[in-house]
Write an enzyme that holds these catalytic residues in place. Sequence first.
Site, mmCIF file in Angstrom:
data_model
loop_
_atom_site.group_PDB
_atom_site.id
_atom_site.type_symbol
_atom_site.label_atom_id
_atom_site.label_comp_id
_atom_site.label_asym_id
_atom_site.label_seq_id
_atom_site.Cartn_x
_atom_site.Cartn_y
_atom_site.Cartn_z
ATOM 1 N N GLY A 144 133.410 33.217 23.242
ATOM 2 C CA GLY A 144 134.795 33.226 22.515
ATOM 3 C C GLY A 144 134.065 32.532 21.134
ATOM 4 N N GLY A 145 135.185 32.874 20.090
ATOM 5 C CA GLY A 145 134.729 32.272 18.711
ATOM 6 C C GLY A 145 133.427 32.937 18.426
ATOM 7 N N ASP A 146 132.887 32.089 17.698
ATOM 8 C CA ASP A 146 131.253 32.592 17.403
ATOM 9 C C ASP A 146 130.304 31.991 18.179
ATOM 10 O OD1 ASP A 146 131.980 29.828 16.851
ATOM 11 O OD2 ASP A 146 130.749 29.845 15.032
ATOM 12 N N GLU A 147 130.663 31.881 19.644
ATOM 13 C CA GLU A 147 129.506 31.455 20.657
ATOM 14 C C GLU A 147 129.137 32.566 21.304
ATOM 15 O OE1 GLU A 147 130.681 26.766 21.230
ATOM 16 O OE2 GLU A 147 131.304 28.247 22.584
ATOM 17 N N CYS B 111 127.497 30.654 15.458
ATOM 18 C CA CYS B 111 127.258 30.604 14.236
ATOM 19 C C CYS B 111 127.493 29.332 13.184
ATOM 20 C CB CYS B 111 128.213 32.041 13.717
ATOM 21 S SG CYS B 111 128.350 32.391 12.071
#
Length: 306
Positions: free
Chosen positions: A223-226, A183
């Site tokens: 993880g995160g936006d991945e 993102c």
Amino acid sequence: IYRDITPQKEAEEQLAYTMKELENIKYALDESASVMILDANGTITYINDMYIRYSEYQKEDLLGKYYRDAGLRHDLSELRETIKSGKVWRGELEMWTKHNQLYWVSNTIVPLKDIDGNITYYVSIHNDITEQKALENKLHFEATHDSLTGLPNRAMLLKELNKVIEKGQRKSDEFFALLFLDCDNFKQINDEYGHHIGDEFLKAYTKRLKSCVRKGDRIYRLGGDEFIIILNVTNGREIEQIARRIHVSLQQSWNVRGYCLRTTTTIGVSIYPEDGESAALLLKNADDALYKGKREGKNNYILYQT
């Protein structure tokens, strides 16, 4: 005339002691486990009360029936082979109550033999482990899935990606694509609206991703936006069609807790086997394609090129 009956009395006392001991063992067993006895043909001849409580069957439902009619719905060939050879079988079984409720048991089946060594009965002892299995499944899910979105995590990705590759190595025509999504302005959402809105956005992002893929495709959160998607495809044109559809869908506005959010996504694509025949190489090449897309202005999808 006197006759010494001491040995007879001792034998009677020993028999009474043995019978009492067996009665105590039966009582202890009945209070702690579900017990079923079958004849040499597998016909049910005895069921204790605890089995009735767990299975919701009545004794008349099962007495005279075969073991497979007592709530088992899977292959019992290995079990039968073991006990017919005179060996004890131990294992875990899925059982179903009379009203189709699933429960799990730890099962031990002991063959009983007569004086000539012929099997006359089988004693099947069940211990309910439904709560234990539920806890095991919960812990396994937590270890292999992302707690926020419920998607499979990196560990599950590597495990399943290796399985798909192994399948491809056995079948020369196997073909699939790996999409690496990032993102573009997720950090901005967190900074401007707070992490709680960021979390809600990721849940909405996951839901929209699921609506873009087909039944056989798999989505993972690293993880995160991945995110990673494994696409089951047959040709390059199909890959581009799906990547374009995902890309367009993720550009649409998001309504998250009353906030109207706008964001874009960059996607890197690698293809098996031409872009790699290992999980590590496919992930690396999809990541390289992703960052090439980032350098070229973001909000695009890029197929890996050597």
